[in-house]
Design a protein around this motif. Structure first.
Motif, short mmCIF file in Angstrom:
data_model
loop_
_atom_site.label_atom_id
_atom_site.label_comp_id
_atom_site.label_asym_id
_atom_site.label_seq_id
_atom_site.Cartn_x
_atom_site.Cartn_y
_atom_site.Cartn_z
N UNK A 152 22.67 -19.52 88.39
CA UNK A 152 21.86 -19.29 87.22
C UNK A 152 22.19 -20.29 86.11
N UNK A 153 23.50 -20.56 85.91
CA UNK A 153 23.88 -21.52 84.87
C UNK A 153 23.33 -22.91 85.17
N UNK A 154 23.44 -23.33 86.43
CA UNK A 154 22.93 -24.66 86.79
C UNK A 154 21.43 -24.74 86.57
N UNK A 155 20.70 -23.69 86.94
CA UNK A 155 19.25 -23.68 86.74
C UNK A 155 18.90 -23.74 85.26
N UNK A 156 19.63 -22.98 84.46
CA UNK A 156 19.36 -22.99 83.01
C UNK A 156 19.62 -24.37 82.42
N UNK B 82 16.90 -29.73 80.29
CA UNK B 82 17.02 -31.19 80.41
C UNK B 82 18.44 -31.66 80.12
N UNK B 83 19.41 -30.89 80.60
CA UNK B 83 20.82 -31.24 80.44
C UNK B 83 21.07 -32.60 81.08
N UNK B 84 21.68 -33.51 80.38
CA UNK B 84 21.77 -34.90 80.85
C UNK B 84 22.97 -35.20 81.75
N UNK B 85 23.88 -34.25 81.89
CA UNK B 85 25.06 -34.51 82.71
C UNK B 85 24.89 -33.93 84.11
N UNK B 86 25.58 -34.53 85.05
CA UNK B 86 25.53 -34.07 86.44
C UNK B 86 26.14 -32.67 86.55
N UNK B 87 25.47 -31.82 87.30
CA UNK B 87 26.03 -30.51 87.66
C UNK B 87 25.92 -30.39 89.18
N UNK C 177 30.78 -24.17 89.75
CA UNK C 177 29.84 -25.15 89.21
C UNK C 177 30.64 -26.27 88.56
N UNK C 178 30.45 -27.48 89.05
CA UNK C 178 31.04 -28.64 88.39
C UNK C 178 30.04 -29.12 87.36
N UNK C 179 30.50 -29.29 86.14
CA UNK C 179 29.66 -29.74 85.03
C UNK C 179 30.35 -30.95 84.43
N UNK C 180 29.79 -32.13 84.69
CA UNK C 180 30.42 -33.37 84.24
C UNK C 180 30.31 -33.59 82.74
N UNK C 181 29.63 -32.70 82.03
CA UNK C 181 29.52 -32.80 80.58
C UNK C 181 30.51 -31.92 79.86
N UNK C 182 31.27 -31.15 80.59
CA UNK C 182 32.23 -30.23 79.99
C UNK C 182 33.65 -30.74 80.20
#
Length: 91
Positions: free
Chosen positions: A1-5, A10-15, A36-41
């Motif tokens: 759900x977080x990745x979809x949101x 239009x989150x610009x970092x890779x997830x 979930x890997x979030x390259x913006x965090x």
């Protein structure tokens, strides 16, 4: 759900979603069922940060006194930290 949101915003970092078998290589544990890997965090380990800062301070000549509970802090141009057995000042 977080990745979809994030994608919908239009989150610009890779997830990237990870499955249970991939999690061990990331966190060193078999207890997770996914992630979930979030390259913006970012993430930091508070204890490791404090230990690293203490080591750097020692290398620069600081003296560290563990188990010295602070009883009062006087703020101003010069900060004075009080303990039960003394005080220290810093600019």
């Amino acid at each position: 759900e977080d990745a979809s949101e994030l994608r919908s915003l239009s989150y610009r970092y890779e997830t990237r979603l990870l499955q249970a078998n991939e999690m061990h290589s990331v966190v060193g544990s078999d207890r997770y069922v996914g992630g979930l890997i979030d390259m913006g965090s970012g993430h930091l380990h508070p204890l490791n940060l404090a230990l690293g800062e203490a080591a750097a301070a020692r290398q620069l000549g600081a003296k560290l006194f563990e188990q010295s509970a602070v009883t009062r802090i006087d703020y101003g141009r010069e900060v004075k930290v009080h303990t039960a057995r003394g005080s220290v000042r810093a600019k």
